[in-house]
Design a protein around this motif. Sequence first.
Motif, PDB file in Angstrom:
ATOM      1  N   UNK A 144       0.827  -1.204   0.000  1.00  0.00           N
ATOM      2  CA  UNK A 144       0.000   0.000   0.000  1.00  0.00           C
ATOM      3  C   UNK A 144       0.865   1.259   0.000  1.00  0.00           C
ATOM      4  N   UNK A 145       1.971   1.184   0.765  1.00  0.00           N
ATOM      5  CA  UNK A 145       2.892   2.330   0.811  1.00  0.00           C
ATOM      6  C   UNK A 145       3.398   2.611  -0.599  1.00  0.00           C
ATOM      7  N   UNK A 146       3.722   1.516  -1.315  1.00  0.00           N
ATOM      8  CA  UNK A 146       4.242   1.701  -2.675  1.00  0.00           C
ATOM      9  C   UNK A 146       3.181   2.341  -3.581  1.00  0.00           C
ATOM     10  N   UNK A 147       1.929   1.884  -3.405  1.00  0.00           N
ATOM     11  CA  UNK A 147       0.848   2.475  -4.224  1.00  0.00           C
ATOM     12  C   UNK A 147       0.679   3.953  -3.902  1.00  0.00           C
ATOM     13  N   UNK A 148       0.807   4.281  -2.608  1.00  0.00           N
ATOM     14  CA  UNK A 148       0.662   5.690  -2.205  1.00  0.00           C
ATOM     15  C   UNK A 148       1.781   6.541  -2.800  1.00  0.00           C
ATOM     16  N   UNK A 149       2.995   5.987  -2.766  1.00  0.00           N
ATOM     17  CA  UNK A 149       4.126   6.715  -3.354  1.00  0.00           C
ATOM     18  C   UNK A 149       3.883   6.921  -4.850  1.00  0.00           C
ATOM     19  N   UNK A 150       3.423   5.846  -5.508  1.00  0.00           N
ATOM     20  CA  UNK A 150       3.156   5.937  -6.950  1.00  0.00           C
ATOM     21  C   UNK A 150       2.092   6.985  -7.261  1.00  0.00           C
ATOM     22  N   UNK A 151       1.086   7.066  -6.381  1.00  0.00           N
ATOM     23  CA  UNK A 151       0.018   8.042  -6.660  1.00  0.00           C
ATOM     24  C   UNK A 151       0.435   9.451  -6.264  1.00  0.00           C
ATOM     25  N   UNK A 152       1.640   9.607  -5.745  1.00  0.00           N
ATOM     26  CA  UNK A 152       2.211  10.943  -5.528  1.00  0.00           C
ATOM     27  C   UNK A 152       1.778  11.622  -4.240  1.00  0.00           C
ATOM     28  N   UNK A 153       1.430  10.839  -3.174  1.00  0.00           N
ATOM     29  CA  UNK A 153       1.038  11.503  -1.923  1.00  0.00           C
ATOM     30  C   UNK A 153       2.227  12.283  -1.359  1.00  0.00           C
ATOM     31  N   UNK A 154       1.907  13.376  -0.674  1.00  0.00           N
ATOM     32  CA  UNK A 154       2.981  14.238  -0.172  1.00  0.00           C
ATOM     33  C   UNK A 154       3.667  13.622   1.033  1.00  0.00           C
ATOM     34  N   UNK A 155       2.854  13.031   1.956  1.00  0.00           N
ATOM     35  CA  UNK A 155       3.460  12.498   3.176  1.00  0.00           C
ATOM     36  C   UNK A 155       2.585  11.384   3.748  1.00  0.00           C
ATOM     37  N   UNK A 156       3.226  10.499   4.473  1.00  0.00           N
ATOM     38  CA  UNK A 156       2.504   9.409   5.138  1.00  0.00           C
ATOM     39  C   UNK A 156       2.873   9.494   6.621  1.00  0.00           C
ATOM     40  N   UNK A 157       1.865   9.683   7.479  1.00  0.00           N
ATOM     41  CA  UNK A 157       2.143   9.846   8.911  1.00  0.00           C
ATOM     42  C   UNK A 157       1.489   8.680   9.650  1.00  0.00           C
ATOM     43  N   UNK A 158       2.289   7.967  10.469  1.00  0.00           N
ATOM     44  CA  UNK A 158       1.687   6.801  11.116  1.00  0.00           C
ATOM     45  C   UNK A 158       1.063   7.169  12.456  1.00  0.00           C
ATOM     46  N   UNK A 159      -0.086   6.549  12.681  1.00  0.00           N
ATOM     47  CA  UNK A 159      -0.861   6.810  13.906  1.00  0.00           C
ATOM     48  C   UNK A 159      -0.384   5.858  15.007  1.00  0.00           C
ATOM     49  N   UNK A 160      -0.360   6.246  16.257  1.00  0.00           N
ATOM     50  CA  UNK A 160      -0.658   7.619  16.724  1.00  0.00           C
ATOM     51  C   UNK A 160       0.502   8.565  16.435  1.00  0.00           C
ATOM     52  N   UNK A 161       0.190   9.816  16.307  1.00  0.00           N
ATOM     53  CA  UNK A 161       1.256  10.788  16.037  1.00  0.00           C
ATOM     54  C   UNK A 161       1.059  11.992  16.950  1.00  0.00           C
ATOM     55  N   UNK A 162       2.114  12.763  17.099  1.00  0.00           N
ATOM     56  CA  UNK A 162       2.015  13.979  17.897  1.00  0.00           C
ATOM     57  C   UNK A 162       1.554  15.099  16.979  1.00  0.00           C
ATOM     58  N   UNK A 163       0.801  16.051  17.491  1.00  0.00           N
ATOM     59  CA  UNK A 163       0.246  17.104  16.626  1.00  0.00           C
ATOM     60  C   UNK A 163       1.330  17.890  15.891  1.00  0.00           C
ATOM     61  N   UNK A 164       2.527  18.032  16.539  1.00  0.00           N
ATOM     62  CA  UNK A 164       3.568  18.827  15.858  1.00  0.00           C
ATOM     63  C   UNK A 164       4.043  18.136  14.583  1.00  0.00           C
ATOM     64  N   UNK A 165       3.998  16.767  14.579  1.00  0.00           N
ATOM     65  CA  UNK A 165       4.411  16.042  13.360  1.00  0.00           C
ATOM     66  C   UNK A 165       3.503  16.408  12.198  1.00  0.00           C
ATOM     67  N   UNK A 166       2.198  16.432  12.510  1.00  0.00           N
ATOM     68  CA  UNK A 166       1.236  16.755  11.467  1.00  0.00           C
ATOM     69  C   UNK A 166       1.397  18.211  11.019  1.00  0.00           C
ATOM     70  N   UNK A 167       1.532  19.116  12.014  1.00  0.00           N
ATOM     71  CA  UNK A 167       1.637  20.543  11.682  1.00  0.00           C
ATOM     72  C   UNK A 167       2.858  20.834  10.815  1.00  0.00           C
TER      73      UNK A 167
END
Length: 345
Positions: A94-117
């Motif tokens: 799935x990660x490879x498909x996401x990379x192929x479709x050109x997503x900007x970033x992949x953030x794994x849950x749970x994450x800290x709000x600063x990572x997302x910001x």
Amino acid sequence: MRNGTRVAEKILLVHDEQPLVESLKNVLFSVGYEVLQATDNDQAAQILDRETVDLLITDTQLNGAVNDGLMNYVNDAGYGIDIIVLSSTPELEQVRRLIDSGVYDLISKPFHSYELLLSVSRALEKRKLLARSRELQLDMEKKIKEKTLSLRLRNQEKQQLLISTIRSLVSALEAKDKYTEGHSRRVAENASMMAQMLSFSSFDIEELHLAGLFHDIGKIGITESVLNKKGQLTSEEYDLIKTHPLISQKIVEQVPQFKRISKIIRHHHEFFDGNGYPDALQGQQIPVGARIMTICDAYDAMTSDRSYRPALSESRALSIIERNAGTQFDPELVKIFLRMRGARN
Ligand SMILES: [Fe+2]
Ligand SMILES: [Fe+2]
């Protein structure tokens, strides 16, 4: 850090876990972003069609299914929006498909709000830079267009100035050599009429007309005593007269667009059998415009008063032209000329 007068960037949150959505909305809103929300892809598509969205945040899973549809929809529709994808445990495939479709970033849950910001801020910064570079490119293209247009106008002005200078040289020549008065105009008219009979393009007809107007302009450099001499010319004087096609060519080729016209002018005293001047060209070697011009030029010279003889009658001039078909003149073009003057069917 965010200026109140600036329009807030719009982030579309496409997610079905309400508690996560609420917390993300709070975080994003607290730093000044405007947040739009959709719980499925259909809703997201409606919002995207309606609003200008700057960034999209979604999840690898949506409503219990793998969420590839939204990424594909955004890419295919050409919205030009970056996508940040949240995920608990993404499969490598799935990660490879996401990379192929050109997503900007992949953030794994749970994450800290600063990572997302941080990711959001980078994605929006990249979007701004791209928009700015597009603006600069458009601005540059606009400036190049304006510059090209002004150069073209300046060249046109220059060309017009040169043409009017040549026209005034024609008038000056006609004032100096009274026997050539109206000659250039009549040659130009007859030559363009012949070109029409030969179905030349309107561009070629116009070129031939200008060549007719300017063909003898080089006589401006020949002394009046020779031009208007009543008796026979000496061989030196005749040699002097023979320089006029070259001088005409030199004057006319000053206009860059008149290269072809200047060639017609250079060769308007060539003979079909190679006994003319300045290059003793033969038959088809002589530009067709020059072969036409030669006939019209000779006809007008014969039917006008000259310093050394009065004008010949039209029928006499036409019979001389007919007699010289194949020697001085192109025989096929002579036929056309005689037909044009009504001497043939
Ligand atoms: Fe001439
Ligand atoms: Fe002439």
